[in-house]
Write a protein that holds these residues in place. Structure first.
Motif, PDB file in Angstrom:
ATOM      1  N   GLY A  99      10.276  58.478  19.394  1.00  0.00           N
ATOM      2  CA  GLY A  99       9.830  58.423  20.774  1.00  0.00           C
ATOM      3  C   GLY A  99      10.919  58.623  21.798  1.00  0.00           C
ATOM      4  O   GLY A  99      10.693  58.429  22.994  1.00  0.00           O
ATOM      5  N   HIS A 100      12.129  59.017  21.356  1.00  0.00           N
ATOM      6  CA  HIS A 100      13.230  59.228  22.291  1.00  0.00           C
ATOM      7  C   HIS A 100      13.126  60.619  22.923  1.00  0.00           C
ATOM      8  O   HIS A 100      12.903  61.609  22.222  1.00  0.00           O
ATOM      9  N   SER A 101      13.325  60.698  24.217  1.00  0.00           N
ATOM     10  CA  SER A 101      13.241  61.967  24.928  1.00  0.00           C
ATOM     11  C   SER A 101      14.424  62.860  24.581  1.00  0.00           C
ATOM     12  O   SER A 101      15.477  62.372  24.140  1.00  0.00           O
ATOM     13  N   PRO A 102      14.285  64.184  24.780  1.00  0.00           N
ATOM     14  CA  PRO A 102      15.424  65.083  24.548  1.00  0.00           C
ATOM     15  C   PRO A 102      16.650  64.691  25.367  1.00  0.00           C
ATOM     16  O   PRO A 102      17.776  64.759  24.880  1.00  0.00           O
ATOM     17  N   GLU A 103      16.449  64.288  26.619  1.00  0.00           N
ATOM     18  CA  GLU A 103      17.573  63.884  27.463  1.00  0.00           C
ATOM     19  C   GLU A 103      18.295  62.675  26.879  1.00  0.00           C
ATOM     20  O   GLU A 103      19.524  62.619  26.839  1.00  0.00           O
ATOM     21  N   PHE A 104      17.528  61.701  26.405  1.00  0.00           N
ATOM     22  CA  PHE A 104      18.131  60.515  25.792  1.00  0.00           C
ATOM     23  C   PHE A 104      18.923  60.903  24.548  1.00  0.00           C
ATOM     24  O   PHE A 104      20.042  60.416  24.327  1.00  0.00           O
ATOM     25  N   ARG A 105      18.366  61.780  23.734  1.00  0.00           N
ATOM     26  CA  ARG A 105      19.020  62.173  22.476  1.00  0.00           C
ATOM     27  C   ARG A 105      20.324  62.917  22.749  1.00  0.00           C
ATOM     28  O   ARG A 105      21.323  62.718  22.050  1.00  0.00           O
ATOM     29  N   LEU A 106      20.323  63.784  23.753  1.00  0.00           N
ATOM     30  CA  LEU A 106      21.541  64.515  24.090  1.00  0.00           C
ATOM     31  C   LEU A 106      22.597  63.579  24.672  1.00  0.00           C
ATOM     32  O   LEU A 106      23.792  63.719  24.389  1.00  0.00           O
ATOM     33  N   THR A 107      22.156  62.624  25.482  1.00  0.00           N
ATOM     34  CA  THR A 107      23.091  61.640  26.031  1.00  0.00           C
ATOM     35  C   THR A 107      23.706  60.812  24.911  1.00  0.00           C
ATOM     36  O   THR A 107      24.921  60.553  24.897  1.00  0.00           O
ATOM     37  N   GLN A 108      22.883  60.399  23.948  1.00  0.00           N
ATOM     38  CA  GLN A 108      23.381  59.616  22.823  1.00  0.00           C
ATOM     39  C   GLN A 108      24.336  60.439  21.964  1.00  0.00           C
ATOM     40  O   GLN A 108      25.355  59.934  21.473  1.00  0.00           O
ATOM     41  N   LEU A 109      24.021  61.722  21.797  1.00  0.00           N
ATOM     42  CA  LEU A 109      24.897  62.618  21.043  1.00  0.00           C
ATOM     43  C   LEU A 109      26.280  62.666  21.683  1.00  0.00           C
ATOM     44  O   LEU A 109      27.307  62.548  20.998  1.00  0.00           O
ATOM     45  N   LEU A 110      26.318  62.849  22.997  1.00  0.00           N
ATOM     46  CA  LEU A 110      27.596  62.899  23.709  1.00  0.00           C
ATOM     47  C   LEU A 110      28.339  61.576  23.602  1.00  0.00           C
ATOM     48  O   LEU A 110      29.559  61.548  23.417  1.00  0.00           O
ATOM     49  N   GLU A 111      27.608  60.489  23.716  1.00  0.00           N
ATOM     50  CA  GLU A 111      28.235  59.176  23.633  1.00  0.00           C
ATOM     51  C   GLU A 111      28.877  58.964  22.264  1.00  0.00           C
ATOM     52  O   GLU A 111      30.008  58.472  22.158  1.00  0.00           O
ATOM     53  N   ASP A 112      28.164  59.350  21.203  1.00  0.00           N
ATOM     54  CA  ASP A 112      28.717  59.217  19.847  1.00  0.00           C
ATOM     55  C   ASP A 112      29.972  60.065  19.685  1.00  0.00           C
ATOM     56  O   ASP A 112      30.969  59.620  19.102  1.00  0.00           O
ATOM     57  N   ALA A 113      29.922  61.305  20.199  1.00  0.00           N
ATOM     58  CA  ALA A 113      31.065  62.205  20.062  1.00  0.00           C
ATOM     59  C   ALA A 113      32.271  61.678  20.823  1.00  0.00           C
ATOM     60  O   ALA A 113      33.395  61.659  20.295  1.00  0.00           O
ATOM     61  N   VAL A 114      32.062  61.258  22.069  1.00  0.00           N
ATOM     62  CA  VAL A 114      33.170  60.763  22.881  1.00  0.00           C
ATOM     63  C   VAL A 114      33.754  59.491  22.276  1.00  0.00           C
ATOM     64  O   VAL A 114      34.982  59.308  22.245  1.00  0.00           O
ATOM     65  N   THR A 115      32.908  58.615  21.773  1.00  0.00           N
ATOM     66  CA  THR A 115      33.401  57.392  21.130  1.00  0.00           C
ATOM     67  C   THR A 115      34.304  57.738  19.947  1.00  0.00           C
ATOM     68  O   THR A 115      35.380  57.154  19.777  1.00  0.00           O
ATOM     69  N   SER A 116      33.892  58.713  19.131  1.00  0.00           N
ATOM     70  CA  SER A 116      34.708  59.133  17.985  1.00  0.00           C
ATOM     71  C   SER A 116      36.042  59.705  18.435  1.00  0.00           C
ATOM     72  O   SER A 116      37.089  59.402  17.859  1.00  0.00           O
ATOM     73  N   VAL A 117      36.002  60.539  19.468  1.00  0.00           N
ATOM     74  CA  VAL A 117      37.239  61.149  19.980  1.00  0.00           C
ATOM     75  C   VAL A 117      38.188  60.063  20.486  1.00  0.00           C
ATOM     76  O   VAL A 117      39.398  60.091  20.198  1.00  0.00           O
ATOM     77  N   VAL A 118      37.666  59.106  21.229  1.00  0.00           N
ATOM     78  CA  VAL A 118      38.504  58.040  21.781  1.00  0.00           C
ATOM     79  C   VAL A 118      39.100  57.189  20.659  1.00  0.00           C
ATOM     80  O   VAL A 118      40.307  56.893  20.650  1.00  0.00           O
ATOM     81  N   GLN A 119      38.275  56.795  19.708  1.00  0.00           N
ATOM     82  CA  GLN A 119      38.763  55.952  18.616  1.00  0.00           C
ATOM     83  C   GLN A 119      39.820  56.674  17.782  1.00  0.00           C
ATOM     84  O   GLN A 119      40.859  56.101  17.424  1.00  0.00           O
ATOM     85  N   LEU A 120      39.574  57.957  17.488  1.00  0.00           N
ATOM     86  CA  LEU A 120      40.541  58.717  16.698  1.00  0.00           C
ATOM     87  C   LEU A 120      41.813  58.992  17.497  1.00  0.00           C
ATOM     88  O   LEU A 120      42.911  58.970  16.942  1.00  0.00           O
TER      89      LEU A 120
END
Length: 339
Positions: free
Chosen positions: A164-185
């Motif tokens: 039930g997640h909207s495309p906008e929510f999914r893309l926002t979550q995708l970016l958040e996951d990617a940025v979190t990985s970049v910051v942690q690494l």
């Protein structure tokens, strides 16, 4: 050799080695994404993209248009592009729209070039010095995502997810996951860059000059700078109307042209000048303005620079852009940034 490859050739080997490690991790992450998200995710040198044979070219063009079109930061390395290319109906050329994640920033472009030229992308610093990368990355992407025009990109990934997640929510979550990985690494690899640690320090500017500060505030493409040909065209009649002197240097302006004429605000090295449609001009000398007194009026339609003195703002600006203009003006008058 592409322009992007030529740029990366000058990055120190040790730094490239570290960022290559981040890209390798992002590649594994990308392969696990849902298939409907794959069409908007691109990595450097990608040869196994599940949808596009020219994925590497898409990434390189994103680097050229979003990073190299403006001045990159020292040794800045692009890591991931989330977005798409589309034919611009004005220029008839492919243009990049979306988010380019580097080891230092996220660079954002959601507006096509228009008849008066291209609007430069905005950017925000990654929170690579944050003690809580997850929370800081969430705050960053929430802020960036709320200001982004998702209308076209969401069409590329279809309907809501089974959950039930909207495309906008999914893309926002995708970016958040990617940025979190970049910051942690980045932290693990010792690639600490003075950045914007997150919401709790969002008011701290990393820029001492006006143009980078406008970008940090997310309003660079929403204001006009002195060299912008659109501004010169608008000022032919509007300049004399507001009493703009020949010796004044323009810092930035926010203007709109309607059938009834031009209206808005112009900030120079001498004064803040504005004029509403069918009204008399308003002028505030910068020397008479207390930076602490600068604020939006109660209806958020004008900027108060002095008691009883209101400078009209362009009506279609979002609340974030209006607040950004107030912040930039306050910091410019206070001398915290220079034009």
């Amino acid at each position: 050799m592409t322009t992007a490859e030529e740029y990366l050739r000058d990055i120190p080997a040790a730094h490239r080695s570290a960022t290559n490690t981040i890209v390798a991790r992002l590649s594994l992450w990308a392969k696990d994404l849902a298939s409907e998200l794959q069409p908007v995710v691109f990595l450097p040198g990608q040869k196994d993209h599940p949808v596009f044979d020219d994925a590497a070219r898409v990434f390189d063009e994103a680097v050229e248009q979003l990073l190299l079109a403006d001045a990159p930061r020292p040794n800045e390395v692009p890591l991931l592009f989330v977005g798409y290319h589309a034919m611009n109906r004005f220029t008839r050329k492919r243009q990049t729209l979306g988010f380019l994640v580097t080891d230092q920033r996220i660079v954002i472009q959601d507006k096509f070039a228009g008849v008066f030229g291209r609007e430069l992308p905005n950017y925000r610093m990654l929170p690579v010095t944050s003690v809580d990368p997850v929370a800081s990355s969430h705050a960053l992407i929430s802020s960036v995502g709320s200001a982004f025009d998702w209308s076209d990109m969401v069409k590329l990934i279809g309907a809501d997810s089974p959950e039930g997640h909207s495309p906008e929510f999914r893309l926002t979550q995708l970016l958040e996951d990617a940025v979190t990985s970049v910051v942690q690494l980045s932290q693990a690899l010792g690639l600490a860059v003075a950045g914007e640690p997150g919401e709790e320090e969002a008011e701290n500017s990393t820029a001492a000059e006006l143009v980078p500060r406008l970008a940090e505030l997310g309003i660079r493409s929403d204001v006009l700078l002195a060299e912008d040909p659109r501004l010169a065209k608008m000022l032919k009649k509007f300049g004399p109307k507001i009493g703009l002197g020949d010796g004044e240097t323009i810092a930035f302006a926010s203007l709109d042209k309607t059938f009834a004429g031009v209206y808005g605000i112009v900030v120079t090295d001498v004064a803040v000048r504005s004029c509403d449609l069918m009204e008399e001009p308003v002028v505030s000398l910068r020397s008479a303005i207390d930076p602490a007194s600068i604020k939006l009026d109660d209806k958020a339609t004008a900027i108060i620079t002095e008691p009883g003195v209101a400078h009209v703002l362009v009506s279609h600006l979002s609340a974030d852009v209006k607040n950004g203009i107030v912040t930039a003006l306050r910091e410019l008058i206070a001398g915290d940034i220079v034009a």
